[in-house]
Design a protein around this motif. Structure first.
Motif, short mmCIF file in Angstrom:
data_model
loop_
_atom_site.label_atom_id
_atom_site.label_comp_id
_atom_site.label_asym_id
_atom_site.label_seq_id
_atom_site.Cartn_x
_atom_site.Cartn_y
_atom_site.Cartn_z
N SER A 1 93.16 13.37 55.13
CA SER A 1 94.33 14.02 55.70
C SER A 1 94.82 13.33 56.97
O SER A 1 94.01 12.89 57.80
N PRO A 2 96.14 13.25 57.15
CA PRO A 2 96.68 12.70 58.41
C PRO A 2 96.36 13.60 59.61
O PRO A 2 96.53 13.19 60.77
N ASP B 1 96.88 21.32 55.08
CA ASP B 1 97.46 20.38 54.10
C ASP B 1 98.14 21.14 52.97
O ASP B 1 99.25 20.80 52.54
N ASP B 2 97.47 22.17 52.47
CA ASP B 2 98.03 22.98 51.39
C ASP B 2 99.33 23.66 51.80
O ASP B 2 100.21 23.91 50.98
N MET C 1 93.75 16.54 48.15
CA MET C 1 93.40 15.68 49.29
C MET C 1 92.23 16.30 50.05
O MET C 1 92.23 17.49 50.35
N THR C 2 91.23 15.47 50.36
CA THR C 2 90.11 15.98 51.16
C THR C 2 90.48 15.92 52.63
O THR C 2 91.44 15.26 53.03
N ALA C 3 89.66 16.62 53.45
CA ALA C 3 89.93 16.64 54.90
C ALA C 3 89.89 15.23 55.48
O ALA C 3 90.68 14.88 56.36
N GLY C 4 88.96 14.39 54.98
CA GLY C 4 88.83 13.04 55.51
C GLY C 4 90.05 12.17 55.24
O GLY C 4 90.31 11.21 55.98
N VAL D 1 101.63 21.10 56.16
CA VAL D 1 101.65 20.63 57.55
C VAL D 1 101.18 19.18 57.58
O VAL D 1 100.03 18.88 57.22
N ALA D 2 102.05 18.26 57.99
CA ALA D 2 101.71 16.84 58.01
C ALA D 2 101.26 16.37 59.39
O ALA D 2 100.52 15.39 59.51
N GLU D 3 101.71 17.06 60.43
CA GLU D 3 101.34 16.73 61.80
C GLU D 3 101.04 18.03 62.55
O GLU D 3 101.67 19.06 62.27
#
Length: 303
Positions: A6-7, A45-46, A1-4, A49-51
């Protein structure tokens, strides 16, 4: 997943808008924050951490560890953690976080780099400029006073004619914190300053600056740096010559000859003795090298 994708990214985007619109930070500073936070989003993300509300101290430490493994040096890591702290403070201020988990995590300290200096022979080679060209005479005078008094670059550039008393062999310097100190001028510096000041009027001076550019205006710090580097190459000095290296060389050579730390502190205009003490480490390194090379008992264990 790229930074853009990511939630976590929307909160970062809101922070960057805040920096641009409300804080009105420079584009360069905004770009720096964006670069660091984008990298942190990927790492978060790795880590699963979702929030941002899930982030705790252990996550922050893991982010720092991964950044270091990616090859980030201490200064860059400190910058990355600083960006994270500022972003999380922003979320705390908006009531989206109760506390900033990055507050208790600090980057490793930078090692204290010892300044590099030239030896006396190198300085002699550099200063061996014998020319009637007015710019060469000016440069020789600048080199003489820089090495002869250990001036900071800004201190030398800001010298006015009224700051120099050649008959008394003195120069008045305004240093950091607008603090003034009076320094003795060596014979060579006095001689080359006299030579330069006799030619100075040909430059049609626009102000009272001692050292002028070809335009007649006060010489810039960038111009001095460029000229010193060029003279280093012309004079066959192996190391890169820059103004601060001459200041370091002055301090080291003065300590080697006198051993008077307090006097060197005054000459350099250091507010704290601890700043001057770094040169004692340089001197010790030199002595240790001589010892290792020369003393019979230093060669123990060698065949």
């Amino acid at each position: 997943m790229t930074a853009g994708e990511s939630p976590l990214q929307p909160k970062v985007d809101a922070f960057l808008r805040y920096l641009r619109v409300e804080r009105q930070l420079s584009p360069l500073t905004q770009a720096s924050y964006a670069h660091q936070l984008t990298a942190l989003v990927v790492i978060a993300d790795d880590l699963g951490v979702a929030e941002w509300t899930q982030l705790d101290v252990s996550h922050v430490r893991s982010m720092a560890t991964r950044s270091k493994r990616q090859g980030l040096q201490a200064a860059s890591l400190a910058l990355r953690l600083s960006a994270l702290r500022s972003f999380l403070d922003f979320l705390v201020g908006r009531g989206e976080l109760k506390a900033n988990p990055a507050k208790g995590v600090s980057a490793p300290r930078n090692g204290r780099h010892l300044p590099k200096n030239m030896d006396v022979d190198e300085v002699d080679r550099l200063l061996d400029i014998d020319s009637t060209d007015p710019l060469a005479v000016r440069d020789r005078a600048m080199l003489e006073i820089m090495y002869g008094d250990g001036l900071r670059l800004a201190e030398m550039v800001n010298l006015d004619c009224g700051h120099i008393d050649l008959d008394a062999g003195e120069v008045r310097v305004v240093g950091k914190g607008n603090k003034e100190r009076k320094l003795p001028l060596g014979k060579s510096a006095v001689a080359w300053l006299r030579h330069w000041l006799a030619l100075r009027e040909f430059f049609a001076p626009e102000d009272n600056a001692v050292f002028l550019a070809k335009t007649g205006k006060r010489i810039s710090m960038r111009n001095v740096q460029k000229r010193f580097a060029e003279w280093g190459i012309k004079q066959g000095v192996e190391s890169h010559v820059h103004p601060h290296k001459l200041r370091h060389s002055f301090a080291t050579h003065m300590l080697e000859s006198s051993g008077d730390l307090r006097a060197v502190q005054e000459l350099l205009g250091h507010a704290n003795l601890s700043t001057t003490q770094i040169y004692t480490h340089l001197d010790f390194q030199h002595l240790a090298q001589v010892y290792d090379a020369a003393h019979p008992r230093a060669k123990r264990g060698k065949s």
